[in-house]
Scaffold this motif. Structure first.
Motif, mmCIF file in Angstrom:
data_model
loop_
_atom_site.group_PDB
_atom_site.id
_atom_site.type_symbol
_atom_site.label_atom_id
_atom_site.label_comp_id
_atom_site.label_asym_id
_atom_site.label_seq_id
_atom_site.Cartn_x
_atom_site.Cartn_y
_atom_site.Cartn_z
ATOM 1 N N PRO A 1 0.791 -1.252 -0.073
ATOM 2 C CA PRO A 1 -0.061 -0.010 0.007
ATOM 3 C C PRO A 1 0.801 1.229 -0.035
ATOM 4 C CG PRO A 1 -0.205 -1.376 2.190
ATOM 5 C CD PRO A 1 0.483 -2.221 1.120
ATOM 6 N N GLN A 2 1.965 1.334 1.036
ATOM 7 C CA GLN A 2 2.586 2.426 0.791
ATOM 8 C C GLN A 2 3.552 2.849 -0.305
ATOM 9 O OE1 GLN A 2 4.350 2.539 4.884
ATOM 10 N NE2 GLN A 2 5.466 4.620 4.410
ATOM 11 N N ARG A 3 4.176 1.983 -0.920
ATOM 12 C CA ARG A 3 4.839 2.198 -2.022
ATOM 13 C C ARG A 3 3.832 2.240 -3.217
ATOM 14 N NH1 ARG A 3 9.618 -1.890 -3.809
ATOM 15 N NH2 ARG A 3 10.147 -1.260 -1.745
ATOM 16 N N VAL A 4 2.760 1.794 -3.231
ATOM 17 C CA VAL A 4 1.579 2.082 -4.699
ATOM 18 C C VAL A 4 1.002 3.461 -4.196
ATOM 19 C CG1 VAL A 4 -0.348 1.355 -5.459
ATOM 20 C CG2 VAL A 4 1.130 -0.252 -4.774
ATOM 21 N N LEU A 5 1.001 4.078 -3.058
ATOM 22 C CA LEU A 5 0.296 5.033 -2.866
ATOM 23 C C LEU A 5 1.149 6.217 -3.162
ATOM 24 C CD1 LEU A 5 -1.941 6.963 -1.688
ATOM 25 C CD2 LEU A 5 -1.108 6.641 0.496
ATOM 26 N N THR A 6 2.652 6.177 -2.629
ATOM 27 C CA THR A 6 3.711 7.124 -3.253
ATOM 28 C C THR A 6 3.932 7.204 -4.688
ATOM 29 O OG1 THR A 6 4.890 6.294 -1.420
ATOM 30 C CG2 THR A 6 5.957 7.762 -2.920
ATOM 31 N N THR A 7 3.709 5.865 -5.501
ATOM 32 C CA THR A 7 3.883 5.997 -6.935
ATOM 33 C C THR A 7 2.594 6.787 -7.513
ATOM 34 O OG1 THR A 7 4.837 3.797 -6.693
ATOM 35 C CG2 THR A 7 4.010 4.666 -8.951
ATOM 36 N N GLY A 8 1.397 6.557 -6.726
ATOM 37 C CA GLY A 8 0.151 7.112 -7.453
ATOM 38 C C GLY A 8 0.121 8.501 -7.505
ATOM 39 N N ILE A 9 0.534 8.993 -6.251
ATOM 40 C CA ILE A 9 0.773 10.491 -5.872
ATOM 41 C C ILE A 9 1.625 11.150 -6.796
ATOM 42 C CG2 ILE A 9 1.613 12.375 -4.326
ATOM 43 C CD1 ILE A 9 0.345 10.056 -2.112
ATOM 44 N N VAL A 10 2.806 10.416 -7.023
ATOM 45 C CA VAL A 10 3.676 11.167 -7.907
ATOM 46 C C VAL A 10 3.333 11.149 -9.388
ATOM 47 C CG1 VAL A 10 6.195 10.831 -9.031
ATOM 48 C CG2 VAL A 10 5.798 10.518 -6.480
ATOM 49 N N VAL A 11 2.703 9.843 -10.078
ATOM 50 C CA VAL A 11 2.189 9.941 -11.414
ATOM 51 C C VAL A 11 1.302 10.896 -11.508
ATOM 52 C CG1 VAL A 11 1.253 8.364 -12.926
ATOM 53 C CG2 VAL A 11 3.018 7.513 -11.681
ATOM 54 N N PHE A 12 0.038 10.977 -10.470
ATOM 55 C CA PHE A 12 -0.799 11.753 -10.756
ATOM 56 C C PHE A 12 -0.704 13.414 -10.384
ATOM 57 C CE2 PHE A 12 -4.443 14.237 -8.764
ATOM 58 C CZ PHE A 12 -5.448 13.876 -9.800
ATOM 59 N N GLY A 13 0.290 13.699 -9.621
ATOM 60 C CA GLY A 13 0.808 14.940 -9.472
ATOM 61 C C GLY A 13 1.747 15.153 -10.874
ATOM 62 N N VAL A 14 2.627 14.593 -11.410
ATOM 63 C CA VAL A 14 3.128 14.800 -12.393
ATOM 64 C C VAL A 14 2.306 15.288 -13.524
ATOM 65 C CG1 VAL A 14 5.018 14.271 -14.131
ATOM 66 C CG2 VAL A 14 5.515 14.163 -11.560
ATOM 67 N N ALA A 15 1.659 14.068 -14.023
ATOM 68 C CA ALA A 15 0.546 14.251 -14.950
ATOM 69 C C ALA A 15 -0.408 15.392 -14.962
ATOM 70 C CB ALA A 15 -0.338 12.805 -15.318
ATOM 71 N N LEU B 1 -1.818 16.017 -26.507
ATOM 72 C CA LEU B 1 -0.591 15.802 -25.000
ATOM 73 C C LEU B 1 -1.791 15.939 -24.040
ATOM 74 C CD1 LEU B 1 1.959 15.774 -23.787
ATOM 75 C CD2 LEU B 1 2.041 18.107 -23.950
ATOM 76 N N LEU B 2 -2.814 16.775 -23.978
ATOM 77 C CA LEU B 2 -3.681 16.814 -22.836
ATOM 78 C C LEU B 2 -4.293 15.495 -22.597
ATOM 79 C CD1 LEU B 2 -5.447 18.567 -20.694
ATOM 80 C CD2 LEU B 2 -6.884 19.513 -22.646
ATOM 81 N N LEU B 3 -4.733 15.008 -23.704
ATOM 82 C CA LEU B 3 -5.422 13.460 -23.748
ATOM 83 C C LEU B 3 -4.733 12.568 -23.136
ATOM 84 C CD1 LEU B 3 -7.717 13.145 -27.006
ATOM 85 C CD2 LEU B 3 -8.256 13.433 -24.378
ATOM 86 N N GLY B 4 -3.277 12.616 -23.716
ATOM 87 C CA GLY B 4 -2.247 11.513 -23.080
ATOM 88 C C GLY B 4 -1.909 11.627 -21.595
ATOM 89 N N ALA B 5 -1.804 12.975 -21.344
ATOM 90 C CA ALA B 5 -1.667 13.381 -19.714
ATOM 91 C C ALA B 5 -2.660 12.985 -19.078
ATOM 92 C CB ALA B 5 -1.296 14.768 -19.600
ATOM 93 N N ARG B 6 -3.943 13.050 -19.293
ATOM 94 C CA ARG B 6 -5.238 12.568 -18.741
ATOM 95 C C ARG B 6 -5.234 11.213 -18.373
ATOM 96 N NH1 ARG B 6 -8.671 15.190 -15.789
ATOM 97 N NH2 ARG B 6 -10.678 14.481 -16.638
ATOM 98 N N CYS B 7 -4.468 10.362 -19.495
ATOM 99 C CA CYS B 7 -4.841 8.929 -19.335
ATOM 100 C C CYS B 7 -3.845 8.551 -18.146
ATOM 101 C CB CYS B 7 -4.370 8.317 -20.682
ATOM 102 S SG CYS B 7 -5.645 8.599 -21.870
ATOM 103 N N ILE B 8 -2.527 9.123 -18.312
ATOM 104 C CA ILE B 8 -1.453 8.776 -17.279
ATOM 105 C C ILE B 8 -2.030 9.441 -15.778
ATOM 106 C CG2 ILE B 8 0.649 9.397 -16.536
ATOM 107 C CD1 ILE B 8 1.559 9.588 -19.594
ATOM 108 N N GLN B 9 -2.725 10.439 -15.782
ATOM 109 C CA GLN B 9 -3.314 11.200 -14.658
ATOM 110 C C GLN B 9 -4.014 9.891 -14.198
ATOM 111 O OE1 GLN B 9 -5.874 14.253 -15.070
ATOM 112 N NE2 GLN B 9 -5.256 15.524 -13.383
ATOM 113 N N ALA B 10 -5.037 9.468 -14.767
ATOM 114 C CA ALA B 10 -5.958 8.304 -14.495
ATOM 115 C C ALA B 10 -5.268 7.213 -13.824
ATOM 116 C CB ALA B 10 -7.016 7.971 -15.628
ATOM 117 N N VAL B 11 -4.143 6.691 -14.446
ATOM 118 C CA VAL B 11 -3.556 5.812 -13.876
ATOM 119 C C VAL B 11 -2.977 5.973 -12.472
ATOM 120 C CG1 VAL B 11 -1.404 4.118 -14.204
ATOM 121 C CG2 VAL B 11 -2.773 4.733 -16.036
ATOM 122 N N GLY B 12 -2.336 7.041 -12.295
ATOM 123 C CA GLY B 12 -1.963 7.726 -11.082
ATOM 124 C C GLY B 12 -3.014 7.659 -10.079
#
Lengths: 442, 149
Positions: free
Chosen positions: A68-82, A94-105
């Motif tokens: 949980p902790q590692r996945v949460l950290t990864t999720g926060i970083v991916v969501f924040g950067v995207a 680019l907006l659409l692509g970043a939105r998809c990555i944002q959703a993964v995060g």
């Protein structure tokens, strides 16, 4: 940092990630103009995020359950950067692509946050606060997005999400989750009645969170900030819902679905183009959202473990519903908009032809009206621009008011069938709740 | 069932019913008038006004013959290309449109004569011209009055 502060930061990040499915709705007209795309295309800013979140929630939940902790950290970083990339995107792709990555995060962040909260707070409390954060995010999203769009620009919706997400990293600092305390146990099958009802209800709510905003801004020509104030009725009602005294999951989910259906049917039967007409339906929808979504999420989580996986199912169901709603409602709305445009054009032509104006004045007005209609390119034209610089006589005023009235009628009616269909989806959700009441009550 | 559940259920039904009763279902663009129904002769502004009223009356007559609204025909008269698109959309040939426009103009001349907006001689001379003008000439005649959008 106190446990309470850690919890607030985590829930704020969850609410932000879940708000993202609706937060850009008031910004869509601006995004549409910025990148010069059609309504159907701009809707992909919403569908891409919701589709990826729906598809990614279950795999993310399995990962979150293990680490949980590692996945949460990864999720926060991916969501924040995207999110930051979305805000800085120079083109629509680019907006659409970043939105998809944002959703993964977002999927990683949301499910891992539930697992972590379950470890620290226990199942019941974690489920309650996590579900409430989800409802708050979805309900507040359009109003916050509208205010930011007008005050700072739509890019700031995304740029502000990044620091909110990164702040949740503080909640993890100096904390190590002991695997011994992690929820272990039998993964019971997903709660099908609750998840089905949640999917249908989310599909119905798409009309309120997406189409209502378009009606206010594009149809009735309100500024995003004005529209944000109008749609803030929904979150206020959603927050008030738990105080109504409705108790029991079936009662809450049933009456909630009925309230959403009533609100959407009323939006499909608007007797005028004033934003005030949308207030009573929004109160119904907000109350219904607060009651039903919370109750169905609870029902899907209660007594099931691991929580992250069942939480993942609720996220998948909700966002699958949003995608379903957009797939069903947007084509209906677009077809009706084309039809109403033709009707309004004929009604407007009749007003100019029958106007009490000298023939030469009629020709001038007609030319300018056709010019703004052509310039609008299948969007709703700015009729006032056709009268700019003219000396307004009472007869000319009557023509302008008549044209604006026809435009309001056409814009309002173009949304009508979509709202009625959405009301039908909410009634289907009610039927599912009633059929599956025994399982939901358990 | 608890009173609060009943009250909320009633509220959920009452709002859409009230909206429907307030005319919600009928709030849509107004229907345009039937071109086959006679309209009052309402010429303003001297010769130009009479010409404009003649054009409106003519499009009413033509629209009535073609079973379309006056407004859709007026929008189609904006250009040759619009007229061709209109013909394709309604399954009408150029000959049918031309014939309807001639009939419409003739009906407008009759209406103008009845309203004493033009004299008998003028009506006869214009009637002869209407029967002889080609489609492009008819279009220009209408566009030259009120319909050059």
């Amino acid at each position: 940092m106190s446990d309470r502060a850690r919890r607030v930061l985590l829930l704020l990040a969850v609410a932000t990630a879940l708000a993202d499915s609706s937060v850009v709705t008031l910004a869509l007209p601006d995004i549409l103009r910025r990148f010069d795309v059609e309504i159907g295309e701009v809707a992909r800013v919403l569908t891409s995020y919701n589709a990826i979140l729906a598809l990614g929630a279950i795999p993310a939940a399995y990962l979150a359950q293990r680490r949980p902790q590692r996945v949460l950290t990864t999720g926060i970083v991916v969501f924040g950067v995207a999110s930051a990339v979305c805000g800085l995107a120079g083109n629509f792709d680019l907006l659409l692509g970043a939105r998809c990555i944002q959703a993964v995060g977002g999927a990683l962040l949301i499910t891992a946050a539930l697992e972590l909260l379950t470890i620290t707070d226990g199942e019941a409390r974690a489920a309650r606060s996590w579900a409430a954060a989800g409802v708050a995010g979805a309900a507040v999203g359009p109003a916050v997005g509208g205010a930011l769009t007008q005050l700072a620009g739509w890019e700031w919706i995304f740029l502000l999400q990044a620091p909110i997400a990164f702040a949740a990293l503080l909640a993890l600092r100096g904390r190590h989750v002991d695997p011994a305390f992690r929820t272990r146990g039998f993964v019971r099958h997903p709660h099908l009645p609750a998840l089905s009802a949640l999917t249908l209800l989310s599909a119905a709510l798409t009309a309120a969170l997406f189409l209502l905003v378009l009606l206010l801004v594009e149809g009735w020509r309100l500024e995003p900030l004005q529209a944000a104030v109008i749609v803030s009725v929904m979150p206020v009602a959603a927050f008030a819902a738990p105080r109504l005294g409705v108790r029991g999951p079936v009662a809450e989910a049933g009456v909630g679905s009925l309230l959403v259906a009533g609100g959407l049917l009323a939006l499909g039967l608007l007797p005028g183009a004033s934003p005030w007409w949308t207030v009573p339906p929004q109160v119904l929808i907000g109350l219904g959202l607060g009651l039903a979504v919370t109750a169905l999420t609870h029902a899907a989580l209660q007594g099931r473990s691991p929580q992250a996986i069942h939480g993942g199912w609720t996220i998948a169901a909700r966002h699958l519903g949003v995608v379903l709603g957009l797939i069903v409602l947007v084509p209906i709305f677009q077809a009706d908009l084309d039809h109403e445009r033709d009707q309004a054009l004929q009604a407007g032509t009749a007003i100019v032809l029958d106007a009490n104006l000298p023939p030469t004045a009629k020709i001038g007005v007609a030319r300018d009206v056709v010019r703004v209609v052509d310039a609008a390119d299948r969007r709703i034209p700015d009729i006032n621009a056709a009268f700019a610089g003219r000396t307004m006589t009472p007869a000319l005023e009557a023509v302008r008011n008549g044209l604006l009235d026809e435009l309001d009628r056409a814009a309002t009616h173009a949304f009508s069938r979509s709202f009625l269909v959405a009301g039908g989806l909410a009634l289907l959700s009610l039927i599912v709740v009633l059929v599956g009441r025994r399982e939901i009550e358990l | 069932m608890k009173p609060v559940v009943i009250a909320l259920s009633v509220l959920a039904l009452a709002v859409p019913v009230t909206y429907a009763a307030a005319g919600g279902g009928d709030y849509k663009p107004k229907a345009v008038a039937d071109p086959c129904e006679p309209r009052p002769w309402n010429a303003q502004g001297g010769v130009t006004g009479v010409a404009a009223q003649l054009a409106l009356s003519a499009t009413d007559g033509a629209a009535c013959r073609l079973h379309v609204s006056r407004e859709s025909l007026v929008l189609a008269l904006a250009s040759r290309a619009d007229l061709e698109a209109f013909g394709a959309a309604h399954g009408l040939t150029n000959t049918e449109i031309e014939s309807a426009m001639r009939d419409g103009l003739q009906r407008a001349l009759d209406d103008a004569q009845r309203a004493k907006a033009i004299g008998t001689l003028t009506a006869v001379l214009l009637g002869q011209a209407v029967q002889r003008l080609p489609l492009d000439g008819l279009l220009r005649a209408l566009q030259g009055t009120t319909l050059n959008w």
